[in-house]
Design a protein around this motif. Sequence first.
Motif: not given
Length: 686
Positions: A21, A24, A28, A41, A47, A135, A260, A262-263
């Motif tokens: 990740g 990603t 962020s 993404s 990205c 993650k 995480c 992704d979030r």
Amino acid sequence: MMNGTRSGPRVAALVGPYLSGKTTLLESLLLACGTLHRKGSVDDGSCAGDASPEARARHMSTEPNFAAAEYLGERWTFIDCPGSVELQAEAQRALSVADVAVVVCEPAPDKAAMLAPLFRFLDELSIPHMVFINKMDQLTGTELRVRDVMQALQAASQRPLVLRQVPIREGQAVTGYVDLVSERAYRWRPGKASDLVALPDTVREREQDARQQMLEALADFDDTLLEQLLEDVAPGREEVYRQLSRDLAGDLIVPVFMGCADRDHGVRRLLKALRHETPEVTHAAARLEIPEAVGGPLVQVFKTVHAAHTGKLSLCRVWRGGVSDGMTIAGERVGGLYEFVGSTPVKRGAAEAGDIVALGRLEKPRAGELLGPAQALGTAPAWPAPPAPVHALVVEAEQKTDEVKLTAVLSKLVDEDPSLSFGQGIEPWADAGEMVLCGQGPVHLALALDRLKHRFGVAIRSRAPRVPYRETIRKGTAQHARFKRQTGGHGQFADVHVEVRPLPRGEGFRFEDRIVGGVVPKTYIPAVEAGAKEALAHGPLGFPVVDVAMALTNGQYHAVDSSEQAFRTAGRMAMAEALPRCEPVLLEPILLVSLVAPSDYTSRVQRLVSGRRGQILGYDGRPGWAGWDEVKAYIPQSDMADLIVELRSLTLGLGSFTASFDHLSELVGKQAERVVEGRAALVAAQ
């Protein structure tokens, strides 16, 4: 910095295994810095990084991605390093110029061993690094805890891991964390800063235990803190932060954060830790042994890129002084100065110490070189050497018009990525006459071929290298050859008697002159030897002949019709006619291979060797690598194809090898028959 002063530009590299990740996380970080207003993404190719056709086609980072950003008034360059094991040399070169590395991993204990070589590289170069367990939304249920992940990670790291946060669970999900220095609790919010919440009673005991462990780990490197702990005196928060910063800069500890990407969970906390604890550029310069007694600016090239529109770009870390567009570096004028946000170059007028920039139109510098105003100063002492190749392909241009261009564009590829190499008949990978491209695996070489096509416009045909079989003879014979031709005027005449016999393995070819009485003039004798060598290029089985001796014992000549060419032809005829009568036998090349892997996989490595007709010579601990073994073996070159692929699949991607030619060995039976038949079919098709 904890004292509140602003730092100069700094560099943080994101590293870790494939699919951990990192890209990603870069998105962020850029969102939190305000560089991006919307995250891209990996799946849909939107990205900021991974913008090349090769990266988007594979949904993975295929080269380092650079992103300039600003956070709370301080400048940063983030480097998203490729995670594929075949591209680790690219990651290592980027890491070498970074101030800090963020090791991104999944909360999976069974994958922690994959980080051992990365941790070792960081420690060998004393690169400060921290861990970001990504993650964390996957860490559900009660069967797996952070302490299990920490235990597995610690087994892969030579430096003590220091947990900086403990997770807060609501039900089975991780929803936030407690910071062990400030002892404050936070609940994550997607895309936003975390909410400060009351410390839950359910986590209070775990928080106290974890904090004590953190302080005890720090006390191992500070006597004052140790005395405070022994006297049950609680150290001040600022004192703990200072100790964490000192220990990180000295590569004494490895702080561990979680979230995480992704979030966007935990990303701002990571940013704050980077801002307060990452050392200044002078620390990295000292680590790399950058010379101080150099007047004017000093930069180091760590990667070159041959771009379609801007030409050659030299990506550099500025170690000292200022650099501006148009100034002279290493005796060449800088033709453009750029920084990157993903793949987009943004022109700048000047850069200062700490910046990463691309300098245009510097033709001479290569990766690793230090550049002063007047000249290149050589490669930095601590610069990582390119790894030995483990895979190879024979390459040729699809269009004949591109054949002349091929060598030039391959040189550009190697300039960009020194872990590639190419040449004619590179041992032990291919026979003479084949143009071979060598690298770190099939993915690495496939990327190189794609770049040749997409960026340089040269389409390539490729195949596995042919095994350089040889042949020899088992017994000797005597042979007479006469070459006579009358074409009007001077003719051609040469008559030779020779003896042919086998030599010990590895002796090559030996020629002996036993002529007495001048029956063959001395001026013609070297021609007989040259003709014999020509015949050895293609033996009765179709392969070059080795380990043969030929003695010229008698002969005749004609005062008018004899010539060097005639005796050359006679020598070739004699050798060609003698070899089939000497029991020719096929020889296959045997390589000495050293395979390395964690000790848990040694038995698998040994079975792999045996399954490829290998002869295990022994195994022992890998020097300097606790928990690793080195297996040495003889393996036929014909069984080396895709060895690296199978080795990595058996060892979580950790195994590797080096190989060199050792000797030739007789090959008989059906396998030898298949080789000879294949050679005959190939010759017939040409």
